[in-house]
Design a protein around this motif. Structure first.
Motif, PDB file in Angstrom:
ATOM      1  N   VAL A  67       3.659   1.994  -6.807  1.00  0.00           N
ATOM      2  CA  VAL A  67       2.998   0.334  -6.876  1.00  0.00           C
ATOM      3  C   VAL A  67       1.804   0.191  -6.307  1.00  0.00           C
ATOM      4  CG1 VAL A  67       3.191  -1.847  -5.964  1.00  0.00           C
ATOM      5  CG2 VAL A  67       5.082  -0.827  -7.331  1.00  0.00           C
ATOM      6  N   MET A  68       1.608   0.480  -5.190  1.00  0.00           N
ATOM      7  CA  MET A  68      -0.449   1.406  -4.497  1.00  0.00           C
ATOM      8  C   MET A  68      -0.905   1.739  -5.539  1.00  0.00           C
ATOM      9  SD  MET A  68      -2.066   2.585  -2.203  1.00  0.00           S
ATOM     10  CE  MET A  68      -1.247   4.331  -1.931  1.00  0.00           C
ATOM     11  N   MET A 153       6.362   5.774   9.351  1.00  0.00           N
ATOM     12  CA  MET A 153       7.206   4.796   9.682  1.00  0.00           C
ATOM     13  C   MET A 153       6.395   5.295  10.957  1.00  0.00           C
ATOM     14  SD  MET A 153       8.887   2.398   8.732  1.00  0.00           S
ATOM     15  CE  MET A 153      10.388   3.000   9.941  1.00  0.00           C
ATOM     16  N   GLY A 154       6.626   4.333  12.358  1.00  0.00           N
ATOM     17  CA  GLY A 154       6.587   5.083  13.230  1.00  0.00           C
ATOM     18  C   GLY A 154       5.456   5.825  13.937  1.00  0.00           C
ATOM     19  N   MET A 155       3.752   5.114  12.944  1.00  0.00           N
ATOM     20  CA  MET A 155       2.479   5.109  12.947  1.00  0.00           C
ATOM     21  C   MET A 155       1.692   3.797  13.762  1.00  0.00           C
ATOM     22  SD  MET A 155       2.661   7.964  11.505  1.00  0.00           S
ATOM     23  CE  MET A 155       0.513   8.183  11.426  1.00  0.00           C
ATOM     24  N   GLY A 156       2.606   3.046  14.569  1.00  0.00           N
ATOM     25  CA  GLY A 156       1.652   2.345  15.115  1.00  0.00           C
ATOM     26  C   GLY A 156       1.738   0.844  14.651  1.00  0.00           C
ATOM     27  N   GLY A 157       2.091   0.760  13.227  1.00  0.00           N
ATOM     28  CA  GLY A 157       1.339   0.067  12.441  1.00  0.00           C
ATOM     29  C   GLY A 157       2.753  -1.516  12.375  1.00  0.00           C
ATOM     30  N   ASP A 158       2.269  -2.441  12.085  1.00  0.00           N
ATOM     31  CA  ASP A 158       2.560  -3.938  12.037  1.00  0.00           C
ATOM     32  C   ASP A 158       3.012  -4.675  10.922  1.00  0.00           C
ATOM     33  OD1 ASP A 158       0.682  -4.743  11.742  1.00  0.00           O
ATOM     34  OD2 ASP A 158      -0.050  -5.908  13.235  1.00  0.00           O
ATOM     35  N   ILE A 159       3.689  -3.639   9.500  1.00  0.00           N
ATOM     36  CA  ILE A 159       3.682  -4.335   8.643  1.00  0.00           C
ATOM     37  C   ILE A 159       4.985  -4.536   7.950  1.00  0.00           C
ATOM     38  CG2 ILE A 159       3.274  -1.874   7.032  1.00  0.00           C
ATOM     39  CD1 ILE A 159       1.222  -5.083   6.907  1.00  0.00           C
ATOM     40  N   PHE A 160       6.287  -3.781   8.506  1.00  0.00           N
ATOM     41  CA  PHE A 160       7.619  -3.802   7.991  1.00  0.00           C
ATOM     42  C   PHE A 160       8.490  -4.738   8.912  1.00  0.00           C
ATOM     43  CE2 PHE A 160      11.933  -1.207   7.090  1.00  0.00           C
ATOM     44  CZ  PHE A 160      11.659  -1.552   5.938  1.00  0.00           C
ATOM     45  N   PRO A 161       8.724  -5.492   8.723  1.00  0.00           N
ATOM     46  CA  PRO A 161       9.085  -6.051   7.081  1.00  0.00           C
ATOM     47  C   PRO A 161       8.351  -6.719   6.791  1.00  0.00           C
ATOM     48  CG  PRO A 161      10.562  -7.256   8.778  1.00  0.00           C
ATOM     49  CD  PRO A 161      10.402  -6.124   9.494  1.00  0.00           C
ATOM     50  N   SER A 162       6.872  -7.479   5.780  1.00  0.00           N
ATOM     51  CA  SER A 162       6.311  -8.578   6.149  1.00  0.00           C
ATOM     52  C   SER A 162       6.492  -9.707   6.494  1.00  0.00           C
ATOM     53  CB  SER A 162       6.259  -8.954   4.191  1.00  0.00           C
ATOM     54  OG  SER A 162       5.434 -10.347   4.047  1.00  0.00           O
ATOM     55  N   GLY A 163       5.956 -10.424   7.095  1.00  0.00           N
ATOM     56  CA  GLY A 163       5.423 -11.202   7.802  1.00  0.00           C
ATOM     57  C   GLY A 163       5.702 -13.064   7.200  1.00  0.00           C
ATOM     58  N   HIS A 164       4.701 -13.037   6.253  1.00  0.00           N
ATOM     59  CA  HIS A 164       4.269 -13.782   5.620  1.00  0.00           C
ATOM     60  C   HIS A 164       5.420 -13.628   4.327  1.00  0.00           C
ATOM     61  CE1 HIS A 164      -0.671 -13.556   6.183  1.00  0.00           C
ATOM     62  NE2 HIS A 164      -0.020 -14.384   5.223  1.00  0.00           N
ATOM     63  N   THR A 165       6.582 -13.183   3.917  1.00  0.00           N
ATOM     64  CA  THR A 165       7.303 -13.600   3.001  1.00  0.00           C
ATOM     65  C   THR A 165       8.200 -14.038   4.011  1.00  0.00           C
ATOM     66  OG1 THR A 165       6.678 -11.755   1.867  1.00  0.00           O
ATOM     67  CG2 THR A 165       9.243 -12.221   1.446  1.00  0.00           C
ATOM     68  N   SER A 202       2.397 -11.515  -4.116  1.00  0.00           N
ATOM     69  CA  SER A 202       1.081 -11.777  -3.767  1.00  0.00           C
ATOM     70  C   SER A 202       0.374 -10.742  -2.682  1.00  0.00           C
ATOM     71  CB  SER A 202       0.961 -13.312  -3.547  1.00  0.00           C
ATOM     72  OG  SER A 202       0.871 -14.165  -4.087  1.00  0.00           O
ATOM     73  N   THR A 203       1.562 -10.732  -1.698  1.00  0.00           N
ATOM     74  CA  THR A 203       1.027  -8.973  -1.413  1.00  0.00           C
ATOM     75  C   THR A 203       0.499  -8.291  -1.341  1.00  0.00           C
ATOM     76  OG1 THR A 203       2.744  -9.719   0.265  1.00  0.00           O
ATOM     77  CG2 THR A 203       2.409 -10.742   1.308  1.00  0.00           C
ATOM     78  N   VAL A 204       1.778  -8.309  -2.538  1.00  0.00           N
ATOM     79  CA  VAL A 204       1.857  -6.203  -3.195  1.00  0.00           C
ATOM     80  C   VAL A 204       0.691  -6.808  -3.810  1.00  0.00           C
ATOM     81  CG1 VAL A 204       3.142  -5.357  -4.986  1.00  0.00           C
ATOM     82  CG2 VAL A 204       4.466  -6.056  -2.899  1.00  0.00           C
ATOM     83  N   TYR A 205       0.606  -7.775  -4.788  1.00  0.00           N
ATOM     84  CA  TYR A 205      -1.190  -8.246  -5.534  1.00  0.00           C
ATOM     85  C   TYR A 205      -1.941  -7.671  -4.698  1.00  0.00           C
ATOM     86  CZ  TYR A 205      -4.630  -9.885  -8.336  1.00  0.00           C
ATOM     87  OH  TYR A 205      -5.483  -9.589  -8.883  1.00  0.00           O
ATOM     88  N   LEU A 206      -2.030  -7.765  -3.601  1.00  0.00           N
ATOM     89  CA  LEU A 206      -3.428  -8.222  -3.169  1.00  0.00           C
ATOM     90  C   LEU A 206      -3.422  -6.311  -2.379  1.00  0.00           C
ATOM     91  CD1 LEU A 206      -3.345 -11.423  -1.507  1.00  0.00           C
ATOM     92  CD2 LEU A 206      -4.985 -10.344  -2.760  1.00  0.00           C
ATOM     93  N   GLY A 207      -1.944  -5.405  -1.849  1.00  0.00           N
ATOM     94  CA  GLY A 207      -2.655  -4.644  -1.213  1.00  0.00           C
ATOM     95  C   GLY A 207      -1.922  -4.281   0.038  1.00  0.00           C
ATOM     96  N   THR A 208      -1.885  -5.603   0.535  1.00  0.00           N
ATOM     97  CA  THR A 208      -1.570  -5.642   2.235  1.00  0.00           C
ATOM     98  C   THR A 208      -0.622  -5.245   2.836  1.00  0.00           C
ATOM     99  OG1 THR A 208      -0.853  -8.009   1.621  1.00  0.00           O
ATOM    100  CG2 THR A 208      -3.132  -7.753   1.700  1.00  0.00           C
ATOM    101  N   HIS A 209       1.075  -5.629   1.627  1.00  0.00           N
ATOM    102  CA  HIS A 209       2.114  -4.725   1.514  1.00  0.00           C
ATOM    103  C   HIS A 209       2.353  -4.387   1.004  1.00  0.00           C
ATOM    104  CE1 HIS A 209       2.920  -7.025   5.212  1.00  0.00           C
ATOM    105  NE2 HIS A 209       2.636  -7.793   4.673  1.00  0.00           N
ATOM    106  N   TRP A 210       3.655  -2.864   1.523  1.00  0.00           N
ATOM    107  CA  TRP A 210       4.486  -2.612   0.107  1.00  0.00           C
ATOM    108  C   TRP A 210       5.561  -3.557   0.079  1.00  0.00           C
ATOM    109  CZ3 TRP A 210       2.900   2.965   0.161  1.00  0.00           C
ATOM    110  CH2 TRP A 210       1.439   2.915   1.097  1.00  0.00           C
TER     111      TRP A 210
END
Length: 331
Positions: A67-68, A153-165, A202-210
């Motif tokens: 999808v990305m 995973m474990g790379m210091g991100g904060d994307i999982f799960p989607s906070g917007h959703t 919408s977040t998937v469309y914008l490419g900000t979330h998996w």
């Protein structure tokens, strides 16, 4: 004849504000039934299954990368402006303000704090659970991915799960949770589901979330809504405590203030004359006053004036007398 004064809108508003708060009798508070418990258990199992699928880099991670690479924001670029505005329905700040304004009006109209306290409880649970999951798994987003095909995973991100959703599910779903009739609950449930589904896509469309971020965000928000009945006793106790605090504050304001002691001035002693001076000196009248006792004007004896009031004049003749002929002089 009617003598009652017509109440204005402002008078009716103040009359409503003066009423004592009371919980409406027709509102049914959701309880943790067997059906809800079964839904909660199934949703929790689905949550753990998605986390396991991402951790083990299964087919779900490969779907995320496909999808990305598809880049929806380039395939349908004509709707990019609309999606930019629509995704705001999942941001925590604007949605919390909108929902709090609506629930605040309901709380004022129904004379209960339960809608606002329920919203505050759900947002608190959302921040704790979703925030802890984000920081614990540390997954990077599509724009920051390093290795193709990895779960990041474990790379210091904060994307999982989607906070917007998750925020969209909770903030819009709380309207259905607090609905007072079954029909309103069905309609609001459908509206909140469509809104949160659109925010996630919408977040998937914008490419900000998996895509897997969005799936876990939907489930995380649903778990909070299903677990809210466990918090109802705490919400009731908090509402009672706030009303008791308000009553004590009103009673303290209505209590009469403590009366302060009034200081009575001490009268001064009159000044006495020295003993060396005679006593008659103290009773002597001032020099500018006339001697003798002073009598009022009404007590004086009227005196009739004698003689004319005008001063004498050599050419003036008294009345009743004839004047002598004046000698004529001249030729």
């Amino acid at each position: 004849m009617r003598t009652e004064r017509n109440l204005t809108r402002l008078d009716r508003v103040f009359a409503r504000l003066d009423r004592e708060p009371e919980r409406p009798a027709h509102i049914d508070v959701p309880k943790m039934s067997r059906h809800r418990m079964a839904l909660l258990a199934g949703t929790l199992a689905f949550y753990l299954a998605i986390v396991w699928a991402v951790v083990t880099t299964s087919w779900l991670v490969r779907l995320d990368w496909q999808v990305m690479f598809f880049r929806p924001y380039q395939q349908w670029s004509e709707i990019h402006w609309f999606v930019d505005y629509y995704v705001v329905l999942g941001q925590r700040g604007p949605t919390a303000v909108m929902i709090a304004a609506w629930l605040g009006w309901r709380a004022w109209r129904q004379h209960t704090l339960r809608p606002l306290l329920t919203l505050a409880t759900s947002l608190l649970l959302l921040n704790i659970t979703v925030g802890a999951a984000k920081l614990g798994m540390g997954r990077l987003g599509p724009h920051y991915a390093v290795t193709i095909g990895a779960n990041e995973m474990g790379m210091g991100g904060d994307i999982f799960p989607s906070g917007h959703t998750a925020n969209a599910v909770v903030t819009w779903g709380i309207l259905a949770y607090l609905a007072s009739t079954p029909r309103a609950r069905r309609w609001l449930s459908a509206i909140s589901a469509v809104t949160s589904l659109g925010v996630g896509l919408s977040t998937v469309y914008l490419g900000t979330h998996w895509l897997s971020d969005v799936l876990l965000g939907w489930i995380a928000g649903l778990l909070i809504l299903l677990a809210l009945p466990w918090c109802e006793p705490l919400i009731t106790r908090a509402e009672t405590a706030l009303f008791d605090l308000r009553d004590r504050w009103r009673a303290r304001r209505a209590a009469p203030a403590a009366v302060k002691p009034v200081e009575v001035p001490v009268p001064l002693k009159p000044r006495t004359a020295p003993q060396s001076e005679p006593a008659a000196r103290s009773t002597r009248a001032p020099a500018y006053l006339a001697p003798g006792p002073h009598t009022a004007r009404s007590e004086r004896t009227p005196v009739t004036p004698v003689g004319p009031r005008r001063p004498p004049h050599p050419d003036r003749v008294a009345r009743g007398t004839t004047s002598a002929a004046r000698p004529l002089t001249g030729g």
